[in-house]
Enzyme design. Structure first.
Site, PDB file in Angstrom:
ATOM      1  N   LYS A   4      -4.700 -10.418  -6.635  1.00  0.00           N
ATOM      2  CA  LYS A   4      -5.862 -10.664  -6.051  1.00  0.00           C
ATOM      3  C   LYS A   4      -7.208  -9.717  -6.650  1.00  0.00           C
ATOM      4  CE  LYS A   4      -6.400  -7.833  -2.237  1.00  0.00           C
ATOM      5  NZ  LYS A   4      -7.017  -7.641  -0.712  1.00  0.00           N
ATOM      6  N   LYS A  24       0.794  -1.284  -0.089  1.00  0.00           N
ATOM      7  CA  LYS A  24      -0.008  -0.037   0.040  1.00  0.00           C
ATOM      8  C   LYS A  24       0.961   1.283  -0.031  1.00  0.00           C
ATOM      9  CE  LYS A  24      -4.656  -1.079   1.765  1.00  0.00           C
ATOM     10  NZ  LYS A  24      -4.897  -2.241   1.115  1.00  0.00           N
ATOM     11  N   LYS A  78     -10.770  -4.051  -4.937  1.00  0.00           N
ATOM     12  CA  LYS A  78     -11.807  -2.833  -5.230  1.00  0.00           C
ATOM     13  C   LYS A  78     -10.995  -1.687  -6.124  1.00  0.00           C
ATOM     14  CE  LYS A  78     -12.959  -3.603  -0.766  1.00  0.00           C
ATOM     15  NZ  LYS A  78     -13.120  -3.197   0.801  1.00  0.00           N
TER      16      LYS A  78
HETATM   17  P1  TYM Z   1     -10.686  -5.802   3.646  1.00  0.00           P
HETATM   18  O1  TYM Z   1     -12.182  -4.890   3.640  1.00  0.00           O
HETATM   19  O2  TYM Z   1      -9.649  -5.285   2.807  1.00  0.00           O
HETATM   20  O3  TYM Z   1     -10.739  -7.124   3.330  1.00  0.00           O
HETATM   21  C1  TYM Z   1     -11.974  -8.009   3.649  1.00  0.00           C
HETATM   22  C2  TYM Z   1     -11.738  -9.095   3.775  1.00  0.00           C
HETATM   23  O4  TYM Z   1     -11.824  -9.679   2.223  1.00  0.00           O
HETATM   24  C3  TYM Z   1     -10.735 -10.490   2.030  1.00  0.00           C
HETATM   25  N1  TYM Z   1     -10.471 -10.335   0.471  1.00  0.00           N
HETATM   26  C4  TYM Z   1     -10.546 -11.315  -0.358  1.00  0.00           C
HETATM   27  N2  TYM Z   1     -10.631 -12.514   0.019  1.00  0.00           N
HETATM   28  C5  TYM Z   1     -10.459 -13.488  -1.473  1.00  0.00           C
HETATM   29  N3  TYM Z   1     -10.120 -12.826  -2.593  1.00  0.00           N
HETATM   30  C6  TYM Z   1     -10.122 -11.596  -2.724  1.00  0.00           C
HETATM   31  N4  TYM Z   1      -9.712 -11.069  -3.704  1.00  0.00           N
HETATM   32  C7  TYM Z   1     -10.085 -10.555  -1.595  1.00  0.00           C
HETATM   33  N5  TYM Z   1     -10.074  -9.555  -1.474  1.00  0.00           N
HETATM   34  C8  TYM Z   1     -10.142  -9.043   0.083  1.00  0.00           C
HETATM   35  C9  TYM Z   1      -9.675  -9.958   3.349  1.00  0.00           C
HETATM   36  O5  TYM Z   1      -8.764 -11.094   3.197  1.00  0.00           O
HETATM   37  C10 TYM Z   1     -10.489  -9.868   4.295  1.00  0.00           C
HETATM   38  O6  TYM Z   1     -10.697 -11.140   5.094  1.00  0.00           O
HETATM   39  N6  TYM Z   1      -8.071  -5.873   7.675  1.00  0.00           N
HETATM   40  C11 TYM Z   1      -9.424  -6.584   7.308  1.00  0.00           C
HETATM   41  C12 TYM Z   1     -10.394  -5.791   7.850  1.00  0.00           C
HETATM   42  C13 TYM Z   1     -10.406  -6.028   9.463  1.00  0.00           C
HETATM   43  C14 TYM Z   1     -10.331  -7.129  10.266  1.00  0.00           C
HETATM   44  C15 TYM Z   1     -10.026  -6.906  11.567  1.00  0.00           C
HETATM   45  C16 TYM Z   1     -10.468  -8.705   9.818  1.00  0.00           C
HETATM   46  C17 TYM Z   1      -9.866  -5.002  10.310  1.00  0.00           C
HETATM   47  N7  TYM Z   1      -9.735  -5.707  11.547  1.00  0.00           N
HETATM   48  C18 TYM Z   1     -10.106  -8.011  12.531  1.00  0.00           C
HETATM   49  C19 TYM Z   1     -10.727  -9.315  10.583  1.00  0.00           C
HETATM   50  C20 TYM Z   1     -10.528  -9.049  12.104  1.00  0.00           C
HETATM   51  C21 TYM Z   1      -9.114  -6.397   5.737  1.00  0.00           C
HETATM   52  O7  TYM Z   1      -8.467  -6.725   5.033  1.00  0.00           O
HETATM   53  O8  TYM Z   1     -10.485  -5.564   5.196  1.00  0.00           O
END
Ligand code: TYM
Length: 336
Positions: free
Chosen positions: A203, A115, A206
Site C-alpha cells: 500500500k 509495525k 507515508k
Molecule cells: P491512519 O492514519 O494510519 O490511516 C488513516 C486512514 O487511511 C487509510 N489508508 C489508506 N487507504 C487506502 N490506501 C492507502 N494506501 C492507505 N493508507 C492508509 C487507513 O485505512 C485509514 O482509514 N487506525 C486508524 C486511525 C484510527 C481510527 C480510529 C479510524 C484510530 N482510531 C477509530 C477509525 C476509527 C488509522 O489507520 O489511521
C-alpha cells in the site's frame, strides 16, 4: 440517530492513499448523510505518538482538519470534529477494554505484526493500538466506521470486544456493522487500498522512504504528475483491472476513478483493452495534478481560527457523549 465515525492520524503530510482511500470517501459519505446521522471526525493524536512525528504534532493536527474542509466537508450541527487526547474517556475506556481483550487476539493483528517486525524492542502502544481504536468507536456507539482495507481487522476486533462486553454486562455498546456491511455502506465494491507507485504489491504509505513511491498532498502538482508517469506497471501491454496480476495498472484505474468521482466500473469499461499504458498514465497524471492544484488552493484559504472554533464545539459535544458511555462501562465493573 446512528453515528458514522472515522479518524486519520496526523504524523505527517498525508499521502494520496490516505486522501483517496479514506478522507475523500469519508467526506462524500458525511455530506450525503449528515442530515440523519451524527458524523464524528476525530484526530487520533494518541495513536500518532506510537511512532515518529514529522514536524510539530499540534500543527499537523490543524492541517489534518483543514484537509477535511478543503476536501469539501460541509460542517453542520451533526458534524463533530475533535482531538482524541482532549477527550480523556478514550484512554480510560481503553484500559477497561484491555482487561477483557486477550493477548492472543491482539497479537494476531496484522498491523502490529508489520509495525513490530524487525524492531528490537517495540513500544507497548503499538500493541495496544487496536484496543484504543475500539474505545474510540464504542464510546460513541458508532455503527459505521469508514476506513481503508488495512483497518478492517481492527473493526472485527472492536465488534468482538463489544459483543463480549455486552454478553457479560448487558447491552452497553452498539456493535459496529460487519466489514461487508461497512463496505456496502461506503459504496465501494471492495475495500480501497491505493498502492505504492513503485512497488504496487504494497500500500502507498507515508513511511516509505522512496520519494517516487508516494504522492503527498503538498507535492507540487507537476512533480506529482511525474511520479505517476514513472509508476511501475507490467509487461502485459493490456489494461485490465486485476489487482493480483496487474497491480500497477489496476492502481492507476483506481486512482483515476477516485480523483474524478466516477464509479470504478465505468473507468474500467472506458480503459479496458488499451494497449498503451502511457496514455492511461497521462490521463491519471493530469487528473491528479488538477485535483492537487484545486485542493491546495482551498487549503490556503482556511484559517487556523476556523479550525479551533470547530474543535472547541466538537470537543464539548464529544466529552459529554463519551463521559456518559464511560460511566456505563465503569458501573459494569463496579468502579462507580
Ligand atoms: P491512519 O492514519 O494510519 O490511516 C488513516 C486512514 O487511511 C487509510 N489508508 C489508506 N487507504 C487506502 N490506501 C492507502 N494506501 C492507505 N493508507 C492508509 C487507513 O485505512 C485509514 O482509514 N487506525 C486508524 C486511525 C484510527 C481510527 C480510529 C479510524 C484510530 N482510531 C477509530 C477509525 C476509527 C488509522 O489507520 O489511521
Amino acid at each position: 440517530m446512528k453515528t458514522i465515525l472515522t479518524g486519520i492520524r496526523s504524523n505527517s503530510v498525508l499521502t494520496l492513499g490516505n486522501y483517496l482511500g479514506a478522507l475523500l470517501p469519508m467526506v462524500r459519505l458525511a455530506n450525503k448523510h449528515s442530515a440523519d446521522y451524527n458524523i464524528n471526525i476525530f484526530v487520533p493524536d494518541l495513536h500518532s505518538i506510537i511512532s515518529d512525528i514529522d514536524g510539530d504534532l499540534r500543527e499537523n493536527i490543524v492541517r489534518t482538519i483543514k484537509y477535511y474542509l478543503a476536501a469539501g466537508l460541509e460542517a453542520n450541527d451533526n458534524v463533530h470534529i475533535y482531538r482524541q487526547s482532549y477527550v480523556p474517556a478514550h484512554s480510560e475506556l481503553c484500559w477497561i477494554l484491555n482487561c477483557i481483550a486477550t493477548m492472543g487476539e491482539t497479537s494476531r493483528m496484522i498491523q502490529y505484526k508489520e509495525k513490530s517486525k524487525g524492531q528490537e524492542s517495540c513500544n507497548v502502544g503499538i500493541f495496544d493500538y487496536p484496543i484504543l481504536m475500539a474505545a474510540d468507536i464504542l464510546l460513541y456507539d458508532a455503527t459505521y466506521v469508514p476506513i481503508g482495507e488495512d483497518q478492517f481487522q481492527h473493526i472485527e476486533l472492536t465488534r468482538n470486544l463489544a459483543m463480549r462486553f455486552n454478553h457479560k454486562f448487558g447491552e452497553i455498546f452498539t456493535v459496529p456493522a460487519k466489514t461487508a456491511d461497512q463496505i456496502k455502506f461506503m459504496g465501494v465494491s471492495d475495500g480501497i487500498r491505493i498502492r505504492d507507485l513503485l512497488n504496487p504489491e504494497k500500500k502507498m504509505s507515508k513511511s516509505t522512504k522512496a520519494e517516487n513511491s508516494k504522492i503527498l498532498l503538498d507535492d507540487d502538482p507537476a512533480k506529482a504528475a511525474k511520479k505517476i508517469m514513472s509508476a511501475t506497471t507490467d509487461s502485459l501491454a493490456k489494461v485490465k483491472f486485476d489487482m493480483f496480476n496487474q497491480p500497477g495498472v489496476s492502481n492507476l484505474l483506481q486512482i483515476r476513478a477516485l480523483v474524478s468521482g466516477t464509479p470504478l466500473q465505468e473507468v474500467i469499461s472506458e480503459w479496458v483493452g488499451e494497449t498503451r499504458y502511457g496514455t492511461l498514465k497521462r490521463a491519471v497524471a493530469d487528473g491528479v495534478a488538477q485535483m492537487l492544484k484545486e485542493f491546495q488552493d482551498r487549503m490556503a484559504n482556511i484559517s487556523d481560527e476556523q479550525v479551533y472554533d470547530l474543535l472547541e464545539k466538537g470537543e464539548k459535544y464529544a466529552n459529554e457523549v463519551a463521559n456518559a458511555k464511560l460511566l456505563e462501562a465503569q458501573k459494569a465493573f463496579h468502579l462507580r
